[in-house]
Design a protein around this motif. Structure first.
Motif, PDB file in Angstrom:
ATOM      1  N   LYS A 160      34.413  30.410  46.773  1.00 25.54           N
ATOM      2  CA  LYS A 160      33.358  29.692  47.471  1.00 25.54           C
ATOM      3  C   LYS A 160      32.222  30.580  47.959  1.00 25.54           C
ATOM      4  O   LYS A 160      31.116  30.105  48.171  1.00 25.54           O
ATOM      5  N   THR A 161      32.471  31.862  48.156  1.00 20.17           N
ATOM      6  CA  THR A 161      31.416  32.760  48.613  1.00 20.17           C
ATOM      7  C   THR A 161      31.446  34.036  47.782  1.00 20.17           C
ATOM      8  O   THR A 161      32.491  34.409  47.224  1.00 20.17           O
ATOM      9  N   PRO A 162      30.341  34.735  47.679  1.00 15.93           N
ATOM     10  CA  PRO A 162      30.335  36.020  46.976  1.00 15.93           C
ATOM     11  C   PRO A 162      31.298  37.020  47.599  1.00 15.93           C
ATOM     12  O   PRO A 162      31.908  37.830  46.892  1.00 15.93           O
ATOM     13  N   GLU A 163      31.434  36.936  48.917  1.00 14.77           N
ATOM     14  CA  GLU A 163      32.339  37.859  49.607  1.00 14.77           C
ATOM     15  C   GLU A 163      33.788  37.620  49.203  1.00 14.77           C
ATOM     16  O   GLU A 163      34.556  38.569  49.004  1.00 14.77           O
ATOM     17  N   GLN A 164      34.159  36.336  49.053  1.00 15.80           N
ATOM     18  CA  GLN A 164      35.515  36.027  48.608  1.00 15.80           C
ATOM     19  C   GLN A 164      35.730  36.494  47.166  1.00 15.80           C
ATOM     20  O   GLN A 164      36.791  37.009  46.819  1.00 15.80           O
ATOM     21  N   TYR A 219      34.310  39.049  45.814  1.00 20.83           N
ATOM     22  CA  TYR A 219      34.439  40.509  45.887  1.00 20.83           C
ATOM     23  C   TYR A 219      35.851  40.911  46.320  1.00 20.83           C
ATOM     24  O   TYR A 219      36.462  41.821  45.744  1.00 20.83           O
ATOM     25  N   LEU A 220      36.367  40.216  47.323  1.00 22.54           N
ATOM     26  CA  LEU A 220      37.694  40.559  47.838  1.00 22.54           C
ATOM     27  C   LEU A 220      38.792  40.242  46.835  1.00 22.54           C
ATOM     28  O   LEU A 220      39.835  40.903  46.816  1.00 22.54           O
ATOM     29  N   CYS A 221      38.553  39.249  45.976  1.00 25.08           N
ATOM     30  CA  CYS A 221      39.575  38.858  45.000  1.00 25.08           C
ATOM     31  C   CYS A 221      39.456  39.633  43.686  1.00 25.08           C
ATOM     32  O   CYS A 221      40.354  39.564  42.841  1.00 25.08           O
ATOM     33  N   LEU A 222      38.344  40.342  43.495  1.00 22.08           N
ATOM     34  CA  LEU A 222      38.111  41.078  42.258  1.00 22.08           C
ATOM     35  C   LEU A 222      38.800  42.441  42.317  1.00 22.08           C
ATOM     36  O   LEU A 222      38.437  43.299  43.121  1.00 22.08           O
ATOM     37  N   SER A 223      39.784  42.642  41.463  1.00 18.59           N
ATOM     38  CA  SER A 223      40.537  43.899  41.486  1.00 18.59           C
ATOM     39  C   SER A 223      39.826  44.993  40.703  1.00 18.59           C
ATOM     40  O   SER A 223      39.083  44.724  39.755  1.00 18.59           O
ATOM     41  N   ASN A 224      40.062  46.239  41.119  1.00 21.62           N
ATOM     42  CA  ASN A 224      39.515  47.379  40.383  1.00 21.62           C
ATOM     43  C   ASN A 224      40.038  47.413  38.949  1.00 21.62           C
ATOM     44  O   ASN A 224      39.321  47.797  38.022  1.00 21.62           O
ATOM     45  N   GLN A 225      41.270  47.000  38.778  1.00 22.73           N
ATOM     46  CA  GLN A 225      41.880  47.013  37.444  1.00 22.73           C
ATOM     47  C   GLN A 225      41.145  46.066  36.493  1.00 22.73           C
ATOM     48  O   GLN A 225      40.947  46.382  35.317  1.00 22.73           O
ATOM     49  N   ALA A 226      40.693  44.917  37.029  1.00 21.00           N
ATOM     50  CA  ALA A 226      39.970  43.961  36.186  1.00 21.00           C
ATOM     51  C   ALA A 226      38.658  44.559  35.695  1.00 21.00           C
ATOM     52  O   ALA A 226      38.271  44.384  34.536  1.00 21.00           O
ATOM     53  N   LEU A 227      37.974  45.292  36.575  1.00 20.89           N
ATOM     54  CA  LEU A 227      36.710  45.902  36.176  1.00 20.89           C
ATOM     55  C   LEU A 227      36.926  47.090  35.246  1.00 20.89           C
ATOM     56  O   LEU A 227      36.185  47.287  34.282  1.00 20.89           O
ATOM     57  N   GLN A 228      37.920  47.885  35.525  1.00 14.05           N
ATOM     58  CA  GLN A 228      38.150  49.084  34.717  1.00 14.05           C
ATOM     59  C   GLN A 228      38.579  48.739  33.298  1.00 14.05           C
ATOM     60  O   GLN A 228      38.128  49.359  32.335  1.00 14.05           O
ATOM     61  N   ASN A 229      39.441  47.737  33.156  1.00 12.90           N
ATOM     62  CA  ASN A 229      39.997  47.400  31.844  1.00 12.90           C
ATOM     63  C   ASN A 229      39.333  46.199  31.173  1.00 12.90           C
ATOM     64  O   ASN A 229      39.467  46.031  29.958  1.00 12.90           O
ATOM     65  N   SER A 230      38.638  45.374  31.947  1.00 10.52           N
ATOM     66  CA  SER A 230      38.107  44.122  31.389  1.00 10.52           C
ATOM     67  C   SER A 230      36.700  43.841  31.895  1.00 10.52           C
ATOM     68  O   SER A 230      36.352  42.705  32.213  1.00 10.52           O
ATOM     69  N   LEU A 231      35.842  44.880  31.938  1.00 12.62           N
ATOM     70  CA  LEU A 231      34.496  44.689  32.465  1.00 12.62           C
ATOM     71  C   LEU A 231      33.704  43.690  31.628  1.00 12.62           C
ATOM     72  O   LEU A 231      33.021  42.824  32.171  1.00 12.62           O
ATOM     73  N   ALA A 232      33.790  43.804  30.315  1.00 10.01           N
ATOM     74  CA  ALA A 232      33.024  42.896  29.452  1.00 10.01           C
ATOM     75  C   ALA A 232      33.420  41.439  29.677  1.00 10.01           C
ATOM     76  O   ALA A 232      32.541  40.575  29.859  1.00 10.01           O
ATOM     77  N   PRO A 233      34.734  41.093  29.687  1.00 14.00           N
ATOM     78  CA  PRO A 233      35.100  39.695  29.958  1.00 14.00           C
ATOM     79  C   PRO A 233      34.663  39.213  31.336  1.00 14.00           C
ATOM     80  O   PRO A 233      34.301  38.039  31.501  1.00 14.00           O
ATOM     81  N   VAL A 234      34.681  40.102  32.332  1.00 12.61           N
ATOM     82  CA  VAL A 234      34.225  39.707  33.666  1.00 12.61           C
ATOM     83  C   VAL A 234      32.752  39.319  33.619  1.00 12.61           C
ATOM     84  O   VAL A 234      32.335  38.288  34.155  1.00 12.61           O
TER      85      VAL A 234
END
Length: 653
Positions: free
Chosen positions: A274-278, A280-295
């Motif tokens: 519901k918010t950008p802050e939520q 951010y808090l739910c976005l894991s480092n692992q998702a960005l490191q391994n799956s940046l393109a799909p994100v």
């Protein structure tokens, strides 16, 4: 003639064509669906009018009709005329321009419109011309006007308000918004972008969510402009959901929804956070490191993109690595020039990916810093990179950086517009281009390829061009080094400009031309050019400065026959050896307007004009160059050292 050649139509030189040829040319442009610029269409319309060829307009492109003098449209044919013109790209004419207003007023008068109300029959004849209608006309007309408005590339705020008023009135084919389903929203097509919060709040939540998911499902395959529309819609739908279902205050220090990991990435829509802050808090480092393109393939509004940027900067405090940079896409444009200074952009593939125009535009400062950072880390500018960078950005590099551009890169870069370069940079690029194309010296290809760089040519090379029977356009002439231009004789200029020497009269007030005229003998200007230039030196003039005339242009007592101007001589093919000297221009961004139709489950796409693809330069083959590359002295590589006694055909570059 192929469409690509017709598209290079040089109208300014077409006044000498016979009327039959002009008529055939205009009709062929419709048959081949050729897209011309506003300037080309305006000139062609004037040519047709001057030859009394506007009465039978049915065979002309609809875009061309937009530039006709509507005051001369006859009453008995006006309905057919405006019906055809309505299929043209109205965006070729600036909104509010006199010609655009004249077309609208002429069309309304032709269909017998009085007052604000337009009947369904009248709307059928007006087509996309209703895009300039006032809001009062939209609400007062038959509800079928909504179908016409689907043809508009954009609506004003007042027009969008009128669309919502018409829909809320309940008298349209779409019914009351409270009864809309997924199919109804899809049928609205581009008008769904006009829906305000009042209208959206009446649409059932399940319908809104189904529509949002249909947009998200195709987001990754959409182009940049279409993605912007998708994000606008998703944000509007999310705002409507938040307004109709207020949420209790939640914790702001932990994820209150499903954590975003590589395995759960596609389970939820971004609008579920519901918010950008939520998010951010739910976005894991692992998702960005391994799956940046799909994100980043998810439909992320700007506020959410900023959260991804924040997370990446936290993960890579020493600078985002090369392998991640090439995946940034749209997000890359959200970094400042100062932040780009920390990027680890080390490969040409990554730089090419970052410069992809489909991901949006860079500011000049961002682009300059990106290229400087790449060069700082040891990168080299290749031909494909130069094409992506463009001549303007190339000119923004330092002279030291430009010295690093190799002949191989220039040889495979295609045509670059370096008109914004300083003179010293033009001189350097010209010398590099000479090396790049040296293997083709004394051939026509050499001159066509060196043309964009002639602004750095010394006078000796310009004289060699003239003596080799090569003529240049007036635009290329005016872009020459002003200091070198002053050293040309009257005969040099005559031989260089060839048939375009008449154009010099139109440019006589330009500083470089004025200065050149003052240094020439007036008697020579009159005798050799004979185009009415004034301001030269009166007798006695210095002697021995005018070279003997070129064999093609020398006077002869024998009768001469002037070859007729051919149609193909007025057309320029957009190939790397195109003979036009004009720098690439931003073409019109809106082609033909198709007929509206129901929209598929993907994001409704406006049936208004799509952006036309600018003509791109095709890379030329690599030139033969020496293995060692000492810096050549000016004019060390003569364009052609052998002057043949007769040159049957002079070519304009």
């Amino acid at each position: 003639l192929p469409a690509s050649v017709l598209q290079g139509f040089q109208c300014s030189q077409a006044h000498h064509l016979p009327a039959a040829t002009i008529l055939e040319l205009a009709q062929e442009m419709r048959n081949k669906s050729v897209e011309l610029s506003s300037a080309q269409l305006s000139c062609l319309a004037q040519l047709l009018a001057a030859n009394n060829l506007t009465a039978d307009f049915s065979g002309y492109p609809p875009d061309l009709l937009l530039f006709f003098d509507v005051a001369k449209v006859r009453g008995e044919t006006c309905e057919e005329f405006y019906s055809l013109a309505a299929h043209g790209n109205l965006e070729l004419l600036p909104r509010g321009s006199a010609q655009r207003r004249a077309i609208l007023h002429g069309a309304l008068a032709c269909v017998g419109a009085s007052g604000s109300h337009l009947s369904l029959e009248q709307l059928g004849s007006l087509g996309a011309l209703v895009c300039d209608m006032e809001p009062d006309t939209i609400t007062a007309s038959d509800p079928g006007i909504l179908e016409n408005l689907k043809l508009c590339p954009a609506l004003t705020g007042a027009q969008r308000g009128a669309v919502n008023a018409a829909l809320l009135g309940g008298g349209t084919a779409y019914g009351d918004p409270s009864g809309w389903d997924l199919h109804t929203l899809q049928s609205l097509g581009p008008l769904v972008l006009a829906l305000n919060q009042t209208t959206l709040s009446l649409v059932a939540k399940a319908t809104r969510e189904a529509f949002a998911r249909s947009i998200a499902a195709t987001y990754s395959s959409q182009g940049w402009s279409q993605r912007e529309k998708s994000l606008t819609l998703l944000s509007a739908f999310a705002e409507a959901s938040a307004a109709s279902h207020p949420r209790l205050k939640q914790s702001t220090d932990r994820c209150m929804s499903t954590p975003i990991t590589p395995s759960t990435l596609f389970d939820n829509l971004i609008m579920d956070y519901k918010t950008p802050e939520q998010f951010y808090l739910c976005l894991s480092n692992q998702a960005l490191q391994n799956s940046l393109a799909p994100v980043l393939e998810q439909p992320l509004p700007m506020e959410y993109l900023q959260m991804v940027k924040k997370k990446l900067q936290e993960m890579y405090p020493a600078g985002i690595p090369d392998e991640q940079l090439r995946l940034l896409g749209l997000l890359s444009r959200q970094f400042t020039a100062q932040e780009i200074r920390q990027w680890q952009v080390t490969s040409s593939d990554t730089l090419c990916a970052l410069l992809n125009p489909l991901d949006g535009t860079w500011s000049a400062a961002q682009k300059q810093q990106l290229i400087a950072r790449y060069l700082e880390l040891g990168g080299k500018l290749t031909g494909p990179l130069l094409r992506r960078i463009g001549g303007s950005c190339l000119c923004s590099l330092s002279e030291e950086q430009i010295k690093g551009v190799t002949p191989e890169a220039i040889g495979s870069a295609g045509e670059l517009d370096i008109s914004s370069c300083s003179q010293s940079k033009k001189d350097q690029l010209y010398r590099t281009a000479q090396e790049a194309f040296a293997g083709q010296a004394c051939t026509q290809a050499y001159y066509n390829q060196i043309r964009p760089y002639l602004g750095g040519a010394p006078v000796k090379d310009l004289k060699d061009l003239a003596n080799a029977g090569i003529t240049i356009s007036i635009d290329t002439f005016l872009a020459l080094n002003p200091n070198e231009l002053q050293k040309l004789s009257v005969m040099d200029v005559k031989n260089l400009l060839g048939t375009e020497v008449q154009e010099l009269k139109k440019a006589e007030n330009q500083t470089a031309v004025l200065s050149w005229i003052k240094k020439q003998c007036q008697e020579e200007l009159d005798r050799i050019l004979g185009i009415g230039l004034h301001g030269g030196m009166e007798e006695p003039c210095p002697t021995g400065t005018t070279p003997p005339p070129h064999p093609d242009t020398s006077a002869s007592s024998a009768p001469t026959t002037t070859a007729p101007t051919t149609t193909t001589a007025l057309l320029t093919s957009p190939s790397p050896i195109a003979t036009s000297s004009r720098p690439p221009t931003t073409p019109n961004t809106s082609p033909k307007t198709p007929t509206p139709k129901a929209v598929s489950p993907t994001l409704p796409t406006s049936t208004a004009p799509h952006a036309s693809t600018p003509r791109s330069s095709t890379a030329v083959g690599p030139a033969a160059t020496p293995t060692a590359r000492p810096t050549p002295a000016p004019s060390s590589i003569a364009p052609c050292l052998i002057h043949q006694s007769a040159t049957p055909n002079k070519t304009t570059t």
